[in-house]
Design a protein around this motif. Structure first.
Motif, PDB file in Angstrom:
ATOM      1  N   ASN A  47     -37.400  28.307  57.631  1.00 49.95           N
ATOM      2  CA  ASN A  47     -36.301  28.205  58.591  1.00 49.95           C
ATOM      3  C   ASN A  47     -35.209  27.281  58.073  1.00 49.95           C
ATOM      4  O   ASN A  47     -34.011  27.573  58.195  1.00 49.95           O
ATOM      5  CB  ASN A  47     -36.816  27.701  59.944  1.00 49.95           C
ATOM      6  CG  ASN A  47     -37.565  28.765  60.723  1.00 49.95           C
ATOM      7  OD1 ASN A  47     -37.382  29.958  60.488  1.00 49.95           O
ATOM      8  ND2 ASN A  47     -38.418  28.345  61.647  1.00 49.95           N
ATOM      9  N   PHE A  48     -35.620  26.146  57.479  1.00 48.99           N
ATOM     10  CA  PHE A  48     -34.642  25.202  56.931  1.00 48.99           C
ATOM     11  C   PHE A  48     -33.886  25.832  55.761  1.00 48.99           C
ATOM     12  O   PHE A  48     -32.665  25.680  55.645  1.00 48.99           O
ATOM     13  CB  PHE A  48     -35.343  23.921  56.483  1.00 48.99           C
ATOM     14  CG  PHE A  48     -34.411  22.890  55.906  1.00 48.99           C
ATOM     15  CD1 PHE A  48     -33.698  22.039  56.731  1.00 48.99           C
ATOM     16  CD2 PHE A  48     -34.228  22.778  54.527  1.00 48.99           C
ATOM     17  CE1 PHE A  48     -32.833  21.093  56.208  1.00 48.99           C
ATOM     18  CE2 PHE A  48     -33.364  21.847  53.998  1.00 48.99           C
ATOM     19  CZ  PHE A  48     -32.669  20.996  54.843  1.00 48.99           C
ATOM     20  N   ASN A  64     -33.345  29.017  55.216  1.00 50.40           N
ATOM     21  CA  ASN A  64     -32.440  30.050  55.732  1.00 50.40           C
ATOM     22  C   ASN A  64     -31.176  29.440  56.325  1.00 50.40           C
ATOM     23  O   ASN A  64     -30.078  30.010  56.200  1.00 50.40           O
ATOM     24  CB  ASN A  64     -33.160  30.903  56.774  1.00 50.40           C
ATOM     25  CG  ASN A  64     -34.199  31.831  56.150  1.00 50.40           C
ATOM     26  OD1 ASN A  64     -34.091  32.175  54.977  1.00 50.40           O
ATOM     27  ND2 ASN A  64     -35.191  32.225  56.921  1.00 50.40           N
ATOM     28  N   GLU A  65     -31.299  28.282  56.966  1.00 51.91           N
ATOM     29  CA  GLU A  65     -30.116  27.581  57.487  1.00 51.91           C
ATOM     30  C   GLU A  65     -29.209  27.157  56.331  1.00 51.91           C
ATOM     31  O   GLU A  65     -27.983  27.259  56.419  1.00 51.91           O
ATOM     32  CB  GLU A  65     -30.548  26.355  58.290  1.00 51.91           C
ATOM     33  CG  GLU A  65     -31.191  26.667  59.631  1.00 51.91           C
ATOM     34  CD  GLU A  65     -31.649  25.404  60.341  1.00 51.91           C
ATOM     35  OE1 GLU A  65     -31.357  24.285  59.835  1.00 51.91           O
ATOM     36  OE2 GLU A  65     -32.309  25.514  61.384  1.00 51.91           O
ATOM     37  N   THR A  66     -29.822  26.670  55.255  1.00 50.69           N
ATOM     38  CA  THR A  66     -29.053  26.271  54.071  1.00 50.69           C
ATOM     39  C   THR A  66     -28.302  27.463  53.480  1.00 50.69           C
ATOM     40  O   THR A  66     -27.122  27.365  53.146  1.00 50.69           O
ATOM     41  CB  THR A  66     -29.995  25.668  53.011  1.00 50.69           C
ATOM     42  OG1 THR A  66     -30.664  24.532  53.557  1.00 50.69           O
ATOM     43  CG2 THR A  66     -29.212  25.244  51.766  1.00 50.69           C
ATOM     44  N   LYS A 115     -27.382  30.138  54.978  1.00 51.73           N
ATOM     45  CA  LYS A 115     -26.310  30.508  55.911  1.00 51.73           C
ATOM     46  C   LYS A 115     -25.089  29.624  55.719  1.00 51.73           C
ATOM     47  O   LYS A 115     -23.948  30.111  55.685  1.00 51.73           O
ATOM     48  CB  LYS A 115     -26.823  30.398  57.350  1.00 51.73           C
ATOM     49  CG  LYS A 115     -25.823  30.827  58.408  1.00 51.73           C
ATOM     50  CD  LYS A 115     -26.425  30.714  59.803  1.00 51.73           C
ATOM     51  CE  LYS A 115     -25.408  31.100  60.867  1.00 51.73           C
ATOM     52  NZ  LYS A 115     -25.992  30.966  62.237  1.00 51.73           N
ATOM     53  N   ASP A 116     -25.310  28.317  55.563  1.00 53.84           N
ATOM     54  CA  ASP A 116     -24.195  27.378  55.345  1.00 53.84           C
ATOM     55  C   ASP A 116     -23.481  27.686  54.029  1.00 53.84           C
ATOM     56  O   ASP A 116     -22.244  27.612  53.953  1.00 53.84           O
ATOM     57  CB  ASP A 116     -24.710  25.939  55.329  1.00 53.84           C
ATOM     58  CG  ASP A 116     -25.186  25.473  56.702  1.00 53.84           C
ATOM     59  OD1 ASP A 116     -24.864  26.152  57.691  1.00 53.84           O
ATOM     60  OD2 ASP A 116     -25.895  24.447  56.768  1.00 53.84           O
ATOM     61  N   SER A 127     -21.107  30.539  54.240  1.00 54.40           N
ATOM     62  CA  SER A 127     -19.857  30.134  54.880  1.00 54.40           C
ATOM     63  C   SER A 127     -18.927  29.451  53.885  1.00 54.40           C
ATOM     64  O   SER A 127     -17.706  29.688  53.886  1.00 54.40           O
ATOM     65  CB  SER A 127     -20.161  29.194  56.052  1.00 54.40           C
ATOM     66  OG  SER A 127     -18.968  28.733  56.659  1.00 54.40           O
ATOM     67  N   LYS A 183     -26.988  19.546  52.214  1.00 52.57           N
ATOM     68  CA  LYS A 183     -27.676  20.813  51.939  1.00 52.57           C
ATOM     69  C   LYS A 183     -26.848  21.655  50.980  1.00 52.57           C
ATOM     70  O   LYS A 183     -25.620  21.596  51.006  1.00 52.57           O
ATOM     71  CB  LYS A 183     -27.906  21.598  53.230  1.00 52.57           C
ATOM     72  CG  LYS A 183     -28.909  20.968  54.177  1.00 52.57           C
ATOM     73  CD  LYS A 183     -29.247  21.897  55.327  1.00 52.57           C
ATOM     74  CE  LYS A 183     -28.071  22.112  56.264  1.00 52.57           C
ATOM     75  NZ  LYS A 183     -28.440  22.936  57.444  1.00 52.57           N
TER      76      LYS A 183
END
Length: 272
Positions: free
Chosen positions: A16-17, A19-21, A23-24, A27, A121
């Protein structure tokens, strides 16, 4: 990947962590496209100021420099490095993309910066083909992170100062998995190893990437050894089972049962 429930939950939390990275980072890459489209490139005077050319620095008002550096733009440095992102007081600060070359090849970091260092991150791509996604602190891999090696092996878990440290999961390209403790990038402490079918083949203590200490090793043929290990070998006191029936309980020496410091083969072949 088939893991016991406890290990599967740990894997999901780490993922999960990551995948957040990712995603960032996506962006940030979208922002890069916008900056490239605007063609907002730092001037030679700005670059000289950042690189420490005092003769040029005097020609630029300090207030003008700070204002320009606060916005994201393209910085083409004299050594060939390229940074696309924000500068604060001459340092990479905020989010951005830094690309640079070494004798081994090109490397790239996309993510958070603080005072010219990777901090927060991000994703770092190495010249050898390895790729790391996760946490950074003071320019080093720290916190939760995932490394995909050029060999197709993967590691996801805890890092400290650029080394695998703490609880992590190592996945070999052929499907075997280790879940457990790491110290200085080596399997060391307590851990469990699964084969590619998801069955536990070893659970116990490790040292320097080898089974070492107390543990249980299970073969597919119904063979089980539980006891002492030394540098990857059955060594010390241990019990051997075949199809749940006790076969031998006693002393082992370098993978073989030992009685009076002699292997069973030696005893059986002795002439009395």
């Amino acid at each position: 990947m088939n893991l016991v429930k406890e290990h599967d939950q740990v894997y999901k939390e780490y993922l999960n962590f990551i995948n957040e990275t990712i995603k960032d980072v996506k962006s940030i890459r979208r922002t890069k496209k916008f900056i490239l489209k605007k063609e907002d490139v730092a001037t030679e005077k700005e670059i000289s100021q950042i690189e420490g050319d005092s003769s040029v620095a005097e020609e630029i008002e300090e207030s003008e420099i700070k204002q320009k550096r606060a916005s994201s733009k393209i910085y083409n440095f004299s050594n060939g490095d390229v940074y696309i992102g924000k500068m604060v007081d001459g340092n990479m600060d905020g989010t951005g993309i830094y690309t640079f070359s070494t004798e081994e090849g090109t490397m790239e970091y996309v993510g958070d910066f603080k005072d010219d260092m990777k901090h927060g991150k991000g994703i770092f791509t190495f010249s050898n083909g390895n790729s790391y996604a996760g946490g950074f602190e003071n320019d080093l891999m720290n916190g939760i992170g995932k490394m995909i090696y050029s060999s197709k092996d993967e590691y996801i878990g805890n890092w400290k100062d650029g080394q695998k440290n703490g609880v992590g999961i190592y996945i070999w390209e052929e499907g075997s998995v280790y879940v457990g403790e790491f110290r200085n990038s080596k399997m060391e402490g307590y851990g469990t190893c699964y084969n590619k079918e998801g069955k536990i083949i070893y659970e116990g203590e490790w040292k320097n990437n080898l089974v070492h200490g107390k543990g249980t090793y299970t073969w597919q043929e119904g063979k089980i050894y539980t006891g002492d290990f030394l540098h990857g070998k059955k060594h010390g006191t241990g019990t051997f089972y075949l199809n749940n029936e006790l076969v031998y309980d006693g002393t082992w020496k370098f993978d073989k049962p030992s009685i009076c410091n002699r292997s069973l083969d030696e005893l059986f072949s002795s002439k009395f």
